[in-house]
Design a protein around this motif. Structure first.
Motif, PDB file in Angstrom:
ATOM      1  N   GLN A 401       2.466 -34.593  16.541  1.00  0.00           N
ATOM      2  CA  GLN A 401       3.659 -33.879  16.996  1.00  0.00           C
ATOM      3  C   GLN A 401       4.123 -34.420  18.346  1.00  0.00           C
ATOM      4  O   GLN A 401       5.313 -34.648  18.568  1.00  0.00           O
ATOM      5  CB  GLN A 401       3.375 -32.382  17.098  1.00  0.00           C
ATOM      6  N   LEU A 402       3.157 -34.640  19.244  1.00  0.00           N
ATOM      7  CA  LEU A 402       3.503 -35.212  20.548  1.00  0.00           C
ATOM      8  C   LEU A 402       4.064 -36.616  20.391  1.00  0.00           C
ATOM      9  O   LEU A 402       5.055 -36.986  21.042  1.00  0.00           O
ATOM     10  CB  LEU A 402       2.264 -35.229  21.452  1.00  0.00           C
ATOM     11  N   LEU A 403       3.442 -37.400  19.529  1.00  0.00           N
ATOM     12  CA  LEU A 403       3.934 -38.748  19.278  1.00  0.00           C
ATOM     13  C   LEU A 403       5.350 -38.719  18.702  1.00  0.00           C
ATOM     14  O   LEU A 403       6.216 -39.492  19.118  1.00  0.00           O
ATOM     15  CB  LEU A 403       2.992 -39.480  18.322  1.00  0.00           C
ATOM     16  N   PHE A 404       5.566 -37.838  17.754  1.00  0.00           N
ATOM     17  CA  PHE A 404       6.888 -37.745  17.119  1.00  0.00           C
ATOM     18  C   PHE A 404       7.955 -37.377  18.140  1.00  0.00           C
ATOM     19  O   PHE A 404       9.020 -38.015  18.198  1.00  0.00           O
ATOM     20  CB  PHE A 404       6.849 -36.725  15.989  1.00  0.00           C
ATOM     21  N   VAL A 405       7.695 -36.358  18.957  1.00  0.00           N
ATOM     22  CA  VAL A 405       8.681 -35.948  19.959  1.00  0.00           C
ATOM     23  C   VAL A 405       8.915 -37.078  20.952  1.00  0.00           C
ATOM     24  O   VAL A 405      10.055 -37.355  21.347  1.00  0.00           O
ATOM     25  CB  VAL A 405       8.215 -34.665  20.677  1.00  0.00           C
ATOM     26  N   GLY A 406       7.834 -37.769  21.348  1.00  0.00           N
ATOM     27  CA  GLY A 406       7.987 -38.884  22.268  1.00  0.00           C
ATOM     28  C   GLY A 406       8.789 -40.022  21.677  1.00  0.00           C
ATOM     29  O   GLY A 406       9.666 -40.599  22.340  1.00  0.00           O
ATOM     30  N   VAL A 495      18.286 -30.678  14.083  1.00  0.00           N
ATOM     31  CA  VAL A 495      16.980 -30.694  14.754  1.00  0.00           C
ATOM     32  C   VAL A 495      15.871 -30.166  13.835  1.00  0.00           C
ATOM     33  O   VAL A 495      14.840 -30.826  13.673  1.00  0.00           O
ATOM     34  CB  VAL A 495      17.039 -29.912  16.082  1.00  0.00           C
ATOM     35  N   PRO A 496      16.035 -28.986  13.194  1.00  0.00           N
ATOM     36  CA  PRO A 496      14.983 -28.556  12.252  1.00  0.00           C
ATOM     37  C   PRO A 496      14.792 -29.527  11.097  1.00  0.00           C
ATOM     38  O   PRO A 496      13.666 -29.713  10.622  1.00  0.00           O
ATOM     39  CB  PRO A 496      15.494 -27.191  11.748  1.00  0.00           C
ATOM     40  N   LEU A 497      15.879 -30.161  10.663  1.00  0.00           N
ATOM     41  CA  LEU A 497      15.766 -31.099   9.555  1.00  0.00           C
ATOM     42  C   LEU A 497      14.992 -32.347   9.978  1.00  0.00           C
ATOM     43  O   LEU A 497      14.193 -32.880   9.205  1.00  0.00           O
ATOM     44  CB  LEU A 497      17.151 -31.480   9.054  1.00  0.00           C
ATOM     45  N   ALA A 498      15.231 -32.821  11.210  1.00  0.00           N
ATOM     46  CA  ALA A 498      14.457 -33.963  11.713  1.00  0.00           C
ATOM     47  C   ALA A 498      12.973 -33.623  11.724  1.00  0.00           C
ATOM     48  O   ALA A 498      12.124 -34.445  11.343  1.00  0.00           O
ATOM     49  CB  ALA A 498      14.936 -34.336  13.112  1.00  0.00           C
ATOM     50  N   VAL A 503       7.401 -33.540   8.945  1.00  0.00           N
ATOM     51  CA  VAL A 503       6.359 -32.797   8.227  1.00  0.00           C
ATOM     52  C   VAL A 503       6.187 -33.317   6.807  1.00  0.00           C
ATOM     53  O   VAL A 503       5.060 -33.503   6.333  1.00  0.00           O
ATOM     54  CB  VAL A 503       6.697 -31.287   8.215  1.00  0.00           C
ATOM     55  N   SER A 504       7.269 -33.560   6.116  1.00  0.00           N
ATOM     56  CA  SER A 504       7.184 -33.938   4.704  1.00  0.00           C
ATOM     57  C   SER A 504       6.864 -35.416   4.512  1.00  0.00           C
ATOM     58  O   SER A 504       6.114 -35.781   3.604  1.00  0.00           O
ATOM     59  CB  SER A 504       8.483 -33.590   3.969  1.00  0.00           C
ATOM     60  N   LEU A 505       7.420 -36.290   5.369  1.00  0.00           N
ATOM     61  CA  LEU A 505       7.177 -37.727   5.240  1.00  0.00           C
ATOM     62  C   LEU A 505       6.083 -38.222   6.176  1.00  0.00           C
ATOM     63  O   LEU A 505       5.705 -39.397   6.108  1.00  0.00           O
ATOM     64  CB  LEU A 505       8.472 -38.500   5.520  1.00  0.00           C
ATOM     65  N   PRO A 510       9.438 -44.369   7.177  1.00  0.00           N
ATOM     66  CA  PRO A 510      10.514 -43.607   6.524  1.00  0.00           C
ATOM     67  C   PRO A 510      10.801 -42.282   7.221  1.00  0.00           C
ATOM     68  O   PRO A 510      11.966 -41.873   7.344  1.00  0.00           O
ATOM     69  CB  PRO A 510       9.985 -43.393   5.098  1.00  0.00           C
ATOM     70  N   GLY A 511       9.730 -41.594   7.678  1.00  0.00           N
ATOM     71  CA  GLY A 511       9.937 -40.337   8.377  1.00  0.00           C
ATOM     72  C   GLY A 511      10.682 -40.522   9.685  1.00  0.00           C
ATOM     73  O   GLY A 511      11.578 -39.738  10.030  1.00  0.00           O
ATOM     74  N   LEU A 512      10.327 -41.578  10.440  1.00  0.00           N
ATOM     75  CA  LEU A 512      11.027 -41.861  11.692  1.00  0.00           C
ATOM     76  C   LEU A 512      12.477 -42.251  11.437  1.00  0.00           C
ATOM     77  O   LEU A 512      13.375 -41.877  12.193  1.00  0.00           O
ATOM     78  CB  LEU A 512      10.303 -42.973  12.448  1.00  0.00           C
ATOM     79  N   ALA A 513      12.710 -43.029  10.377  1.00  0.00           N
ATOM     80  CA  ALA A 513      14.077 -43.451  10.062  1.00  0.00           C
ATOM     81  C   ALA A 513      14.945 -42.251   9.713  1.00  0.00           C
ATOM     82  O   ALA A 513      16.096 -42.146  10.173  1.00  0.00           O
ATOM     83  CB  ALA A 513      14.062 -44.453   8.910  1.00  0.00           C
TER      84      ALA A 513
END
Length: 758
Positions: A401-406, A495-498, A503-505, A510-513
């Motif tokens: 989660q921290l990595l994703f937000v960063g 934002v919730p969709l991102a 969460v799903s990918l 692909p999730g980052l894209a």
């Protein structure tokens, strides 16, 4: 603007953006768990989770003694609730390409008669787990949600329609129970008016309604009325139909049954592992899914079924659990009219807006350049993070989660910087108008290719265009306030969709894209706001980069294997009965410390079909001490050739009581039909070179199972026959697994194989 205002205004805007985006994510959280003291007619997760003490005591895969124990417990509970219960034994089979699965299943069926049945409602969950985990969430959560929903239902006024509870067996190996049930009930679509399937791919998160049957317009409208906390999106339903994934929902809807598929997806790292325990299951997720199931049963239980099939709709949650629903034609109408009206407004007020044709065209192109910059930047930062971390954890862990937000922070920083550079060259107004036209084009593309997901871009861009034109009525700073207010809908959607894509990918490219696309669209909705957020100095951008780097660093620091986040590995003890030798085998891409100790530091990948039951695939192998184990017995019957087709029947039985059988036939064999236990189905004539055809049978009886196959030509056939049983022999150098590793799917089994010349 004086210096204090230059600091206060951007700070206030950042606070507002972050707060609203956070509220959007908070709105997706499941409701609080209801205690056991709640009125009897209410769904209580606390009451439901009591059942897990028995259901999730141990792993209970198909054919195991624990599966029998769980089955008997569920039967007793359903009878205590007043159901007419019986067990249907059958053979389920499913095939894809050269892989064919089958198994003996025992489905539990309970019927609760209604007062004046039109067609029944059926609720479905599977009661088998994977061998590696106790299955508290997958699918214990579905089982207990149904048990508690039925209990609450029986505590209130009876419903009109019958209620059928189906607890399937053998879902984990390949949807075997659901397939067997549909095969034995050809009239299913005539008897069942609505089916609801419950699943889990993790241990927490909202209970999403992520899949529907086709022509679900009327169904969705009624679901929104029935469920107390409806959370669903036509984007997910549309995408899921394109994926090869499947649940019990798949064969049931293929049989013509109208249905809804519900699941929660978060804390994926516990999925299919020993961590799928009652302690790790979030009661709020059970409450969300169970309360909705109870609401659906009560609502549809008093409707005349079946519903009229209507064209699919577009639907989504804007904030919280309010479901917005509208027809597809409206998506097209808005998609076409919004850019047209906006274009007319831009032409009419070009002077006041400060627009030029060339600048607007450049703004249009800038959106796609900015998209590449933002996604490319997040990819580059991800590569660096993976390099320094060495190994990242799976799933939506705190570290990820921290990595994703960063990573998204890096993308936003790059996006705002590039947006500012573009604005300095072509003007902020032209940039904004051009990017809105670019998103409008993408919206029309979504309407054409994936209309269920059109809302993702459509409503943000509509509000963005409205903000641009209505802002003409105001002077500064009221114009900025207008732009911010009209940005709120985009924040609540994007934002919730991102985060949902993450969460799903998972933390993948692909999730980052996908998340990067959402944020690029968000920036395009109000360039003046994000231009202001950057301030008039480089300090704001530098702050974004520094904070993002700190978050990425914290994520890397927390990416440590532990008992709570173990590494998945695989180890198989394989005996070749022909050579009377054994080997340790690992399917992993690289050995970890534990598997390296067992296979040896010098172990290298090699292809040896003698220890993979005919599978020609490079795997890590090393010699192992032989434990004498008897291979499966095979009795062969050949029928006379008819019309150039040879029929062979094999009676295969495990001599050591193993429940799983494997048969592999050579790739160049031109199969025309094959099947277990008399269930022979046509097999497509596949070209050679695609690998052997694999047939697996689960939960084989002690007397074994017959396998019949037909092929063209008359030539010798070299087949491989094997059986597998859970557990590894206690022989050196086998040592207990350390706490930071766990068995992956298909690991910790003993395989005994031999070659059979037919």
């Amino acid at each position: 603007m004086n210096r204090p205002r230059r600091i206060i205004v951007p700070a206030a805007l950042w606070l507002g953006v972050l707060l609203i985006g956070g509220l959007g994510i908070y709105g997706t959280r499941p409701p609080a768990s209801v205690p056991a003291s709640a009125p009897p007619n209410m769904f209580s997760a606390a009451r439901a989770m009591v059942h897990l003490a028995e259901i999730a005591k141990n792993p209970h895969p198909i054919g195991s003694d624990d599966a029998i124990r769980v089955r008997e417990y569920l039967i007793a509970q359903l009878r205590e609730l007043g159901g007419e219960v019986h067990v249907e034994e059958g053979i389920g089979a499913i095939g894809s390409g050269r892989s064919h699965l089958a198994g003996r299943v025992h489905n539990i069926v309970a019927t609760f008669p209604g007062q004046n049945n039109s067609r029944a409602i059926m609720v479905v969950a599977h009661y088998d787990s994977v061998p590696e985990g106790p299955g508290a969430a997958d699918d214990g959560a579905g089982l207990i949600a149904i048990l508690e929903a039925v209990r609450a239902l029986r505590a209130a006024a009876p419903i009109r329609n019958d209620l059928v509870v189906l607890f399937t067996d053998g879902e984990e190996p390949g949807l075997l129970g659901a397939q067997a049930y549909t095969a034995s009930h050809p009239d299913l679509a005539d008897r069942i008016g609505l089916m609801v399937n419950l699943e889990a791919r993790g241990g927490s998160g909202p209970g999403l309604m992520f899949e529907t049957s086709n022509d679900s317009g009327a169904l969705i409208r009624e679901f929104a009325r029935a469920a107390p906390y409806p959370m669903a999106t036509s984007l997910m339903a549309a995408v899921y139909k394109l994926l090869p994934n499947g649940t019990d929902f798949t064969p049931l809807t293929a049989a013509g049954v109208t249905g809804l598929n519900l699941a929660f997806l978060e804390t994926y790292h516990r999925y299919h592992t020993p961590l799928d325990t009652p302690a790790n299951l979030d009661p709020r997720s059970v409450q969300h899914m169970g309360a909705n199931v109870l609401g659906v049963i009560r609502h549809f239980g008093n409707l005349p079924l079946p519903l009229t099939r209507e064209r699919d709709l577009v639907y989504f949650n804007w904030f919280g659990t309010v479901l917005w629903i509208y027809p597809i034609w409206l998506a097209w109408a808005v998609g076409l009219l919004a850019p047209l009206i906006f274009a007319l407004g831009c032409i009419r007020f070009a002077g006041r807006l400060g627009l030029t044709v060339r600048g607007t065209m450049a703004g249009f192109v800038s959106f796609f350049v900015q998209l590449v910059i933002m996604i490319g930047g997040s990819f580059a930062a991800f590569v660096v993070a993976r390099y320094f971390a060495g190994e990242l954890l799976e799933g939506d862990t705190v570290s990820n989660q921290l990595l994703f937000v960063g990573l998204m922070g890096i993308a936003v920083g790059l996006g705002i910087t590039s947006q500012r550079l573009f604005a300095n060259r072509i003007g902020l107004a032209s940039l904004g108008a051009g990017q809105l036209f670019a998103v409008s084009l993408l919206t029309l593309a979504l309407c054409w290719f994936l209309v269920g997901g059109s809302y993702v871009l459509q409503w943000p861009v509509v509000f963005g265009m409205a903000s641009t034109l209505l802002g003409l009525r105001f002077a500064e700073p009221a114009r900025r306030v207008c732009a911010f207010v009209f940005l709120i809908p985009a924040l609540l959607i994007l934002v919730p969709l991102a985060y949902m894509f993450f969460v799903s990918l998972l933390l993948t490219y692909p999730g980052l894209a996908a998340a990067g696309l959402m944020l690029t669209v968000l920036l395009a909705m109000a360039p003046p706001i994000f231009h202001l957020l950057a301030g008039r100095s480089r300090a704001a951008i530098a702050s974004i980069v520094v904070v993002s780097a700190l978050l990425i660093g914290a994520g890397i620091r927390l990416s440590v294997r532990s008992a709570g986040h173990p590494r998945r590995d695989s180890l198989v003890y394989s005996v070749n009965a022909d050579q009377n030798q054994a080997k340790w085998v690992s399917y992993d891409s690289a050995l970890d410390n534990w598997t390296r100790q067992i296979l040896g530091a010098a172990a290298r990948k090699q292809s040896d079909p003698a220890y993979t039951a005919g599978l020609e695939r490079p795997l890590f192998m090393s010699d192992a001490t032989l434990v004498p184990l008897t291979p499966p017995s095979v009795a062969i019957t050949r029928n006379p050739i008819r019309d150039g087709e040879q029929t062979v029947t094999l009676q295969i039985a495990s001599s050591r009581g193993a429940r799983s059988l494997i048969l592999r036939l050579p790739a160049d064999l031109k199969l025309t039909a094959a099947g277990w236990a008399g269930n022979v189905e046509p097999v497509s004539d596949e070209s050679p070179g695609g690998g052997p055809s694999t047939f697996r049978f689960f939960n084989a009886p002690p007397e074994g199972v017959s396998f019949e196959f037909r092929f063209r030509g008359q030539h010798p056939v070299a087949a491989w026959v094997a059986d597998t049983a859970p557990g590894l022999p206690e022989i050196a150098p086998l040592i207990p697994r350390p706490a930071d590793t766990t068995a992956g799917y298909g690991s910790d089994i003993t395989l005994v194989a031999k070659r059979v010349d037919l």
